[in-house]
Design a protein around this motif. Structure first.
Motif, mmCIF file in Angstrom:
data_model
loop_
_atom_site.group_PDB
_atom_site.id
_atom_site.type_symbol
_atom_site.label_atom_id
_atom_site.label_comp_id
_atom_site.label_asym_id
_atom_site.label_seq_id
_atom_site.Cartn_x
_atom_site.Cartn_y
_atom_site.Cartn_z
ATOM 1 N N PHE A 1 33.215 -8.861 7.704
ATOM 2 C CA PHE A 1 31.922 -9.011 8.396
ATOM 3 C C PHE A 1 30.729 -8.690 7.493
ATOM 4 C CE2 PHE A 1 34.676 -9.145 12.005
ATOM 5 C CZ PHE A 1 33.979 -9.872 12.970
ATOM 6 N N ASP A 2 30.996 -8.320 6.243
ATOM 7 C CA ASP A 2 29.906 -7.974 5.320
ATOM 8 C C ASP A 2 29.041 -6.872 5.939
ATOM 9 O OD1 ASP A 2 28.456 -8.144 3.023
ATOM 10 O OD2 ASP A 2 27.250 -9.851 3.648
ATOM 11 N N ALA A 3 29.709 -5.820 6.406
ATOM 12 C CA ALA A 3 29.038 -4.808 7.226
ATOM 13 C C ALA A 3 28.386 -3.710 6.387
ATOM 14 C CB ALA A 3 30.038 -4.218 8.219
ATOM 15 N N PHE A 4 27.759 -4.111 5.302
ATOM 16 C CA PHE A 4 27.058 -3.135 4.454
ATOM 17 C C PHE A 4 26.133 -3.881 3.506
ATOM 18 C CE2 PHE A 4 29.947 -4.527 1.248
ATOM 19 C CZ PHE A 4 31.182 -4.602 1.859
ATOM 20 N N GLN A 5 25.159 -3.128 2.985
ATOM 21 C CA GLN A 5 24.384 -3.701 1.877
ATOM 22 C C GLN A 5 24.621 -2.846 0.643
ATOM 23 O OE1 GLN A 5 20.382 -5.216 2.590
ATOM 24 N NE2 GLN A 5 20.872 -5.312 4.774
ATOM 25 N N GLY B 1 26.137 0.081 0.545
ATOM 26 C CA GLY B 1 27.489 0.621 0.618
ATOM 27 C C GLY B 1 27.591 2.129 0.635
ATOM 28 N N TYR B 2 26.454 2.820 0.499
ATOM 29 C CA TYR B 2 26.532 4.285 0.377
ATOM 30 C C TYR B 2 27.020 4.945 1.661
ATOM 31 C CZ TYR B 2 25.368 8.838 -1.589
ATOM 32 O OH TYR B 2 25.444 10.109 -2.091
ATOM 33 N N CYS B 3 26.625 4.423 2.805
ATOM 34 C CA CYS B 3 27.033 5.043 4.080
ATOM 35 C C CYS B 3 28.409 4.560 4.523
ATOM 36 C CB CYS B 3 26.006 4.752 5.175
ATOM 37 S SG CYS B 3 26.020 3.034 5.774
ATOM 38 N N THR B 4 28.950 3.523 3.839
ATOM 39 C CA THR B 4 30.128 2.812 4.340
ATOM 40 C C THR B 4 31.382 3.680 4.503
ATOM 41 O OG1 THR B 4 29.215 0.847 3.279
ATOM 42 C CG2 THR B 4 31.480 0.703 4.060
ATOM 43 N N LEU C 1 24.104 6.973 10.104
ATOM 44 C CA LEU C 1 22.904 6.181 9.853
ATOM 45 C C LEU C 1 23.136 5.246 8.661
ATOM 46 C CD1 LEU C 1 20.095 8.863 10.270
ATOM 47 C CD2 LEU C 1 21.405 7.644 12.000
ATOM 48 N N CYS C 2 22.472 4.084 8.704
ATOM 49 C CA CYS C 2 22.523 3.122 7.606
ATOM 50 C C CYS C 2 21.089 2.772 7.250
ATOM 51 C CB CYS C 2 23.286 1.866 8.040
ATOM 52 S SG CYS C 2 23.175 0.511 6.843
ATOM 53 N N ARG C 3 20.627 3.238 6.080
ATOM 54 C CA ARG C 3 19.224 2.983 5.727
ATOM 55 C C ARG C 3 18.968 1.515 5.409
ATOM 56 N NH1 ARG C 3 16.881 5.224 8.721
ATOM 57 N NH2 ARG C 3 15.034 4.364 7.774
ATOM 58 N N CYS C 4 20.025 0.749 5.080
ATOM 59 C CA CYS C 4 19.844 -0.688 4.896
ATOM 60 C C CYS C 4 19.786 -1.395 6.255
ATOM 61 C CB CYS C 4 20.996 -1.294 4.097
ATOM 62 S SG CYS C 4 21.335 -0.491 2.524
ATOM 63 N N ALA C 5 20.094 -0.640 7.305
ATOM 64 C CA ALA C 5 20.114 -1.206 8.661
ATOM 65 C C ALA C 5 21.080 -2.375 8.793
ATOM 66 C CB ALA C 5 18.715 -1.601 9.118
ATOM 67 N N ALA C 6 22.310 -2.166 8.309
ATOM 68 C CA ALA C 6 23.338 -3.201 8.432
ATOM 69 C C ALA C 6 24.034 -3.156 9.799
ATOM 70 C CB ALA C 6 24.374 -3.037 7.320
ATOM 71 N N TYR C 7 23.387 -2.490 10.744
ATOM 72 C CA TYR C 7 24.014 -2.299 12.060
ATOM 73 C C TYR C 7 24.451 -3.623 12.706
ATOM 74 C CZ TYR C 7 21.652 2.219 11.549
ATOM 75 O OH TYR C 7 21.213 3.413 11.079
ATOM 76 N N ALA C 8 23.650 -4.668 12.474
ATOM 77 C CA ALA C 8 23.956 -5.962 13.105
ATOM 78 C C ALA C 8 25.317 -6.503 12.655
ATOM 79 C CB ALA C 8 22.855 -6.972 12.789
#
Lengths: 168, 334
Positions: A95-99, A101-104, A149-156
């Motif tokens: 799903f490419d659920a990161f930008q 990757g630090y919070c992943t 939290l995801c600062r890249c806002a990859a929540y979608a």
């Protein structure tokens, strides 16, 4: 004050001497070289350091290593089995659920821990009062993952990646 | 962080003796607030006495119909317990409204009650704060006031208590069991555990140094089966309350037979809304009387310019929570 402790991390037992002020996160990263849990805020607010601590998800930055002598710790790196990615790890890739990757790693460990809580029948703040079976819709996923939290806002992408695995 | 001694004694008596004998000693349970305060330099301790594996981790039904919760029961387990969900839903909902899944798995029942205010000035060692450093002044009075108290503040301190759990326990009139340095145990009504700041804002609770919370007892309260917790905050989840409401309602024939209301995020302690309760008993269960009851309580509010919005917010939250409960109890609420 130095204390000798034992930690079982991702299946391997380690004995080490730590200063009493050392957090579990620093013990993992700086002493054992396991950089899978990340240091984001270091104040328990971002979830990047999430690990499974004796089976339950926890932030390792607010745990003193000395207080968890003998604990079993699973990091994101320890979720693979014989080189096979955990279904949630695979889903995050698909799903490419990161930008950045630090919070992943924290997101994935938290999502795994959350599945166990759902299996145990644990409600969340958005579960209907008295409901016995939890339906893992997007509201439930967002609420149960609100500690990451995801600062890249990859929540979608994070929500559907988790939803896919929740549905089996 | 200063050098820190750590002890994990085998008995409650040993733990109490250790902390009582060290002025810079404190108990460590989940550590989700204390470890942070150590890092921030707000807590300056020489000794941590770990009680996480010392006090009870079980939830037991009592013969009188009440429930005894061990001090070391993690918040997550407490919220998920079937007996709590069925008989004291307000307690389960309050716990689930606080923190995150990761924190609730570690934070304990006793520790939750003893967490300290999240006032930004208290947590920032570069700003004056009477709670952290008595006599230095209150930065919040002239500063950022959004999260501050509207009830019971003093010139010295306008901080709020952050616990959601404690607000539910205020409605349930829980008893806090403690073990003290004199070797004896005592029971403190939850409503007397936390104090208003007065001239000693550095003291959050009525506990003496070394006194250890061992359990929390819920008395039987049949109408608590119709209870709930509503929390209003600046984001949808994982934030402290601007205003929260814990309420239990007993309605018969459209009339309020009994009611309990407590507010969070508005005072230095869980704020039991006794004026609203008195106003409501015997009144019809409906929006007009709920609003009048909320107004009766909020007439005593003393907001600051930066948090006056909390008065309207609390009024709406009380009214809506009571309407929800009326509906849950089978009434129309009109």
């Amino acid at each position: 004050m130095d204390v000798e402790i034992t930690l079982r991390v991702d299946g391997t037992e380690h004995t080490l001497v730590v200063d009493t002020r050392t957090t579990l996160l620093d013990a993992l990263r700086e002493r054992l070289g396991n950089t899978s849990p990340k240091k984001g805020c270091d104040h328990g607010q971002c979830g990047a350091c999430t690990v499974l601590l004796d089976g339950w998800r926890a932030v390792s930055c607010l745990a003193l290593a000395v207080a968890h002598d003998g604990a079993t710790v699973i990091t994101a790196a320890g979720l693979t089995t014989n080189g096979e990615l955990h279904p949630l790890q695979r889903s995050f890739v698909i799903f490419d659920a990161f930008q950045c990757g630090y919070c992943t790693p924290g997101q994935i460990v938290s999502a795994v821990g959350r599945l166990d809580e759902v299996s145990a029948g644990w409600p969340s703040a958005v579960t209907a009062p008295g409901a016995v079976d939890v339906v893992l819709d997007d509201d439930e996923i967002r609420e149960r993952m609100s500690g990451n939290l995801c600062r890249c806002a990859a929540y979608a992408k994070i929500v559907p990646a988790i939803r896919e695995v929740a549905r089996g | 962080m200063r050098p820190l001694r750590y002890a994990r004694p085998d008995t409650v008596t040993q733990a109490v003796t250790l902390v009582a004998g060290e002025p810079r000693g404190a108990y460590l349970a989940g550590g989700t607030n204390l470890v942070d305060l150590l890092k921030l330099g707000v807590a300056n301790l020489d000794l941590l006495v770990d009680v996480r594996r010392l006090t009870s981790t079980s939830i037991d039904e009592l013969p009188d119909g009440g429930v005894l919760i061990g001090a070391a029961v993690p918040n997550g387990e407490l919220a998920a317990h079937p007996v709590i969900r069925q008989r004291y839903p307000v307690l389960s909902e309050a716990v689930l409204a606080g923190a995150s899944g990761q924190l609730r798995n570690v934070a304990t029942t006793g520790g939750n009650l003893l967490q300290r205010t999240r006032c930004a000035y208290f947590q920032n060692v570069t700003t004056p704060c009477n709670k952290r450093e008595p006599g230095t002044g209150c930065s919040a009075r002239e500063g950022y006031q959004r999260e501050m108290a509207i009830f019971g503040a003093s010139p010295e301190c306008v901080a709020t208590h952050p616990s959601d759990l404690a607000v539910a326990l205020a409605v349930l009139e829980a008893q806090v069991h403690t073990h003290g340095p004199d070797g004896g145990g005592r029971r403190i009504p939850l409503l007397d555990l936390h104090r208003l700041p007065g001239h000693e804002p550095q003291r959050d609770t009525a506990l003496g140094h070394g006194e250890l919370i061992t359990a929390v007892e819920l008395p039987p309260l049949p109408f608590a089966a119709t209870s709930r917790y509503r929390k209003i905050r600046d984001r949808a989840s994982y934030a402290f309350a601007l205003v929260s409401v814990a309420a239990a309602l007993d309605v018969a024939g459209g009339v309020v037979r009994d009611v309990r209301i407590a507010l969070g995020g508005v005072a230095h302690k869980p704020w039991r809304a006794t004026r609203a309760e008195q106003r409501l008993r015997g009144e019809p269960a409906g929006e007009a009387s709920f609003r009048a009851a909320a107004d009766a309580e909020l007439a005593a509010a003393e907001p600051l310019p930066g948090n006056a919005f909390k008065v309207r917010l609390a009024r709406a939250a009380i009214t809506r929570t009571l309407l929800d409960l009326t509906q849950a109890a089978g009434g129309s609420g009109r």
